[in-house]
Design an enzyme around this catalytic site. Structure first.
Site, PDB file in Angstrom:
ATOM      1  N   CYS A 122       0.806  -1.221   0.000  1.00  0.00           N
ATOM      2  CA  CYS A 122       0.000   0.000   0.000  1.00  0.00           C
ATOM      3  C   CYS A 122       0.839   1.270   0.000  1.00  0.00           C
ATOM      4  O   CYS A 122       0.347   2.338  -0.376  1.00  0.00           O
ATOM      5  CB  CYS A 122      -0.933   0.000   1.206  1.00  0.00           C
ATOM      6  SG  CYS A 122      -2.038  -1.428   1.286  1.00  0.00           S
ATOM      7  N   HIS A 262      -3.184   6.944   3.242  1.00  0.00           N
ATOM      8  CA  HIS A 262      -3.616   5.695   2.608  1.00  0.00           C
ATOM      9  C   HIS A 262      -5.060   5.423   3.007  1.00  0.00           C
ATOM     10  O   HIS A 262      -5.423   5.510   4.184  1.00  0.00           O
ATOM     11  CB  HIS A 262      -2.705   4.561   3.061  1.00  0.00           C
ATOM     12  CG  HIS A 262      -3.197   3.199   2.703  1.00  0.00           C
ATOM     13  ND1 HIS A 262      -3.728   2.899   1.457  1.00  0.00           N
ATOM     14  CD2 HIS A 262      -3.246   2.045   3.422  1.00  0.00           C
ATOM     15  CE1 HIS A 262      -4.079   1.635   1.440  1.00  0.00           C
ATOM     16  NE2 HIS A 262      -3.798   1.089   2.609  1.00  0.00           N
ATOM     17  N   ASN A 293     -10.373   0.053  -0.297  1.00  0.00           N
ATOM     18  CA  ASN A 293      -8.917   0.111  -0.120  1.00  0.00           C
ATOM     19  C   ASN A 293      -8.252  -0.485  -1.354  1.00  0.00           C
ATOM     20  O   ASN A 293      -8.247  -1.692  -1.549  1.00  0.00           O
ATOM     21  CB  ASN A 293      -8.528  -0.664   1.140  1.00  0.00           C
ATOM     22  CG  ASN A 293      -7.034  -0.731   1.370  1.00  0.00           C
ATOM     23  OD1 ASN A 293      -6.232  -0.393   0.510  1.00  0.00           O
ATOM     24  ND2 ASN A 293      -6.651  -1.182   2.555  1.00  0.00           N
TER      25      ASN A 293
END
Length: 337
Positions: A122, A262, A293
Site C-alpha cells: 500500500c 492511505h 482500499n
C-alpha cells in the site's frame, strides 16, 4: 584513478500532473455481506466503506495503468515521448516477470523509457514518488511517471471476513519532473519486518503449484490481514511518521492544507488525524468510503478526487502517507500541482 563525472539534474522536483482510473463496476456492501455473514451496518462501522470499485474482465492492471497515465501526462502538459522513466507500484500484477511497467511504457508510446515495478504494497506509490524525485534531481531522468495500480480482486478471498469487504481495484498516476522550487519534500520511510505476518499472501506459490510427489492445491493465493493489530499500529505509529515528514519538509501543521493518507479504513484515517492533532482547516481525503482500499492506488486516487472536487487546489501543501504489508511505510509533503 580516473574521475567519473557526476550526474547533473534539476535543482528541485515536483508533481506536475495527476490522473486516475476507477473501474466501472461499483459494488455496494449488500453484494458482499452474505458470503462473510455480515451486514452493511457492521461494514460501515468497522471501515466506513459503503461501496467499492471492482475491475471487470477487460480492466487489467496494464489497461488501468495506461488510462490513468494518459490523464496525468496530459495534465502535466507533456506527451508520452517526454517520459523517460516509468515506475509501477503494484502487488497484483500476476506475472512474476516481465514488469508490467515495460508494457505500460510501450503502450503509452514512450521513447524506450526505463521501466520497472516496485513491490511495497500500500505504500508503493509514496515510495515511487520519493524515488522519482531523487531521479529528477540526480539527473537519472527528467520526467518520471509513477503509477500505483491494483487489481486485488484477483487475489481476494470473497469469504474472508477480514478482507473481502475492504479491498478494491483501480489506478492512479503522477508525473514527477523538474521544478524551480521544491515541490516534493524529503521522504520518511521504513519498515517493521517484525510484524511481517500482519498483512500477507496466505499461500506460498509452491503450495499452489506443488510437485510430482505432492500435488498443489491449484487455488489462487489470497490476501489475509490481522485487522486489529494493523489498526493499532497504523493509527498511532503512522501519526509519528507523518509529523516527521512535516518536520523534514520544514512545514508546520498550520501550514498544511491537505492530508492524503492511505485509504485503508475510515477509522484509521480519523485516528491518525486525532493523533496528529490536525487543525480544523486541514482537508482530509476520505475516498475509501466509495472506492474501498485499493492498496498502492489509494493515495493517487484520493488525491485526484480531491483535486477534481476542489478540495485540493493548485499550490496547496499536502501530506501524503501510506502504509501496508511488510509492514512498510512512506510519507512526504508535496505541493499540489
Amino acid at each position: 584513478m580516473t574521475a567519473i563525472a557526476p550526474g547533473a539534474g534539476a535543482p528541485h522536483a515536483a508533481i506536475l500532473g495527476v490522473g486516475a482510473y476507477r473501474p466501472v463496476r461499483l459494488v455496494p456492501n449488500s453484494e458482499v455481506v452474505d458470503a462473510i455473514e455480515s451486514s452493511d451496518e457492521w461494514i460501515q462501522q468497522r471501515s466506513g466503506i459503503k461501496t467499492r470499485r471492482w475491475a471487470g474482465p477487460d480492466e487489467s492492471v496494464q489497461m488501468m495503468s495506461v488510462e490513468a497515465s494518459k490523464v496525468a501526462i496530459e495534465r502535466a502538459g507533456l506527451t508520452a515521448a517526454d517520459i523517460d522513466c516509468v515506475v509501477v507500484a503494484t502487488v497484483s500484477h500476476l506475472l512474476q516477470t516481465p514488469a508490467v511497467a515495460t508494457a505500460v511504457a510501450h503502450e503509452l508510446g514512450t521513447d524506450g523509457a526505463a521501466a520497472f515495478d516496485i513491490s511495497a504494497a500500500c505504500s508503493g506509490f509514496c515510495h515511487g514518488v520519493a524515488m522519482a524525485s531523487d531521479f529528477v534531481r540526480a539527473g537519472s531522468a527528467r520526467y518520471v511517471l509513477v503509477i500505483g495500480v491494483e487489481r486485488l480482486t484477483d487475489i481476494l478471498d470473497l469469504t474472508d471476513r477480514g478482507t473481502a469487504f475492504i479491498f478494491a481495484d483501480g489506478a492512479g498516476a503522477a508525473v514527477v519532473g523538474p521544478s524551480d522550487i521544491p515541490g516534493i519534500g524529503p521522504v520518511v520511510w521504513g519498515s517493521d519486518g517484525e510484524q511481517f505476518d500482519l498483512i500477507r499472501q496466505r499461500e506460498d506459490w509452491r503450495d499452489v503449484v506443488g510437485s510430482p510427489e505432492a500435488p498443489g492445491s491449484g487455488v489462487m493465493p489470497h490476501l489475509v490481514m490481522q485487522g486489529n493489530p494493523v489498526f493499532r499500529w497504523a493509527s498511532f505509529a503512522m501519526a509519528k511518521i507523518g509529523q516527521q515528514a512535516l518536520d523534514r519538509a520544514g512545514v508546520t501543521l498550520d501550514d498544511l492544507d491537505v492530508f492524503v493518507p492511505h485509504q485503508a479504513n475510515m477509522r484509521i484515517i480519523d485516528a491518525m488525524a486525532r493523533s496528529m492533532k490536525l487543525p480544523p482547516h486541514v482537508r482530509i481525503a476520505r475516498d475509501v468510503a466509495d472506492q474501498g482500499n485499493s492498496s498502492a492506488a489509494s493515495v493517487p486516487l484520493a488525491l485526484n478526487r480531491m483535486m477534481e472536487e476542489g478540495e485540493a487546489r493548485s499550490g496547496d501543501t499536502a501530506l501524503l502517507i501510506a502504509f501496508g504489508a511488510g509492514l512498510s511505510y512512506a510519507a512526504q509533503v508535496i505541493t499540489v500541482p
